[in-house]
Design an enzyme around this catalytic site. Structure first.
Site, mmCIF file in Angstrom:
data_model
loop_
_atom_site.group_PDB
_atom_site.id
_atom_site.type_symbol
_atom_site.label_atom_id
_atom_site.label_comp_id
_atom_site.label_asym_id
_atom_site.label_seq_id
_atom_site.Cartn_x
_atom_site.Cartn_y
_atom_site.Cartn_z
ATOM 1 N N LYS A 1 -2.222 -1.557 -3.969
ATOM 2 C CA LYS A 1 -3.156 -0.431 -3.820
ATOM 3 C C LYS A 1 -2.205 0.752 -3.993
ATOM 4 O O LYS A 1 -1.091 0.994 -3.180
ATOM 5 C CB LYS A 1 -3.625 -0.493 -2.207
ATOM 6 C CG LYS A 1 -4.713 0.555 -2.473
ATOM 7 C CD LYS A 1 -5.489 0.527 -0.957
ATOM 8 C CE LYS A 1 -6.424 1.856 -0.819
ATOM 9 N NZ LYS A 1 -7.180 1.964 0.439
ATOM 10 N N LYS B 1 0.864 -1.307 -0.014
ATOM 11 C CA LYS B 1 -0.072 -0.129 -0.061
ATOM 12 C C LYS B 1 0.966 1.160 -0.082
ATOM 13 O O LYS B 1 1.655 1.532 0.849
ATOM 14 C CB LYS B 1 -0.903 -0.038 1.190
ATOM 15 C CG LYS B 1 -1.786 1.163 1.295
ATOM 16 C CD LYS B 1 -2.784 0.921 2.646
ATOM 17 C CE LYS B 1 -3.794 2.098 2.902
ATOM 18 N NZ LYS B 1 -4.645 1.869 3.938
HETATM 19 ZN ZN LIG Z 1 -6.387 3.204 8.221
#
Ligand SMILES: [Zn+2]
Length: 301
Positions: free
Chosen positions: A225, A172
């Protein structure tokens, strides 16, 4: 369409659905409507949803995240009694429940703040357990703290939830494309930013290392992501580890195409289908997208 997961936002604070201004077509839903919304997604042919909760009140221990009658716990019970066959994935993070909006327990030292990893992991474990107990099929820790996948896996197994899966937000990045989501989830940090625990956008090797750690700790599915600006990462993760790989096509990516389509600059449907094809081509097994409903319709036509 079996590859698409629809994110849904359920709020304890609403009596009727509230549009999210920066994400046309996306709503926060009152708790009373979540089961119907889930059912209509299932009726369209979708198999999975990803739930985010917005609690009535926040505090410094994120207690709403693991409350027996928390917003997600209640939503799960409603959804499971209305559409038991729908796969429910829950976001496991503390930021929506923390008064300061960070993803973990923080300590402030003068102008500096620190997110306390171990204290945070303890609360994430409690949250994951309470989601599993309320009927979550999979939990998706999105915080990027160290060691949380292993701790959650161990706690789930020893509580008898060995069938509950874990989708790890393994790679992420600290992306600017998350902006609109923070309005949707009402979780902007009140101070500082999330760069201390999300990944540097320039660092591909760190992403691969994080993914490998999460797999070792027991992640069933690993997630990358955002999506489109990180196709290289998606491809490398899928190739290198051979694990089921998910990608989150995030709010800013959605808003960009929506904005262009509303101005008549892009054909929304063609653009979305091209993006989704690119994500599949780069190796995505699962795509989390705000277009899941439309895609289910388009792909059936
Ligand atoms: Zn969070």
């Amino acid at each position: 369409m079996h590859d698409f997961v629809l994110p849904l936002f359920v709020s304890e604070k609403l009596d009727e659905r509230r549009p999210i201004a920066s994400m046309p077509g996306v709503f926060q839903l009152p708790a009373e409507q979540i089961a119907d919304e889930a059912r209509s997604a299932q009726d369209l042919g979708l198999q999975a949803i990803l739930l985010f909760g917005i609690p009535e009140s926040k505090d410094e221990q994120a207690s709403g995240a693991y409350a027996e009658n928390g917003v997600i716990q209640r939503a799960l019970r409603d959804i499971k009694s209305t559409c038991p066959g729908l796969v429910t994935v829950t976001d496991v993070c503390l930021c929506e429940y923390m008064s300061h909006g960070h993803c973990g327990v923080t300590r402030i030292d003068g102008d500096d703040f620190h997110v306390l990893n171990d204290e945070t992991v303890e609360l994430l474990v409690k949250t994951a357990l309470s989601h599993a107990a309320a009927g979550a099929d999979m939990v998706a820790p999105s915080d990027m703290m160290d060691g949380r996948i292993g701790a959650i896996r161990e706690a789930l197994d020893s509580a008898g939830f060995d069938q509950t899966g874990i989708i790890s937000y393994a790679a992420k990045f600290a992306s600017t494309f998350y902006g609109p989501f923070r309005e949707a989830a009402e979780s902007p940090p009140q101070f500082g930013d999330r760069r201390s625990y999300q990944m540097d956008i320039a660092n591909a090797n760190e992403a691969l290392r994080e993914v490998s750690l999460d797999i070792d700790e027991g992640a069933d599915i690993v997630m990358v992501k955002p999506a489109l600006p990180y196709l290289d990462i998606l491809w490398r993760v899928r190739e290198r580890f051979g694990k089921p790989t998910a990608v989150y096509h995030v709010s800013g990516e959605y808003a960009m195409v929506k904005g262009a389509a509303e101005k008549g600059i892009l054909d929304e449907r063609a653009a979305v289908l091209e993006i989704m094809t690119a994500l599949k081509r780069a190796g995505a097994d699962i795509i989390v997208t705000y277009w899941a409903r439309e895609l289910a319709k388009w792909l059936r036509e």
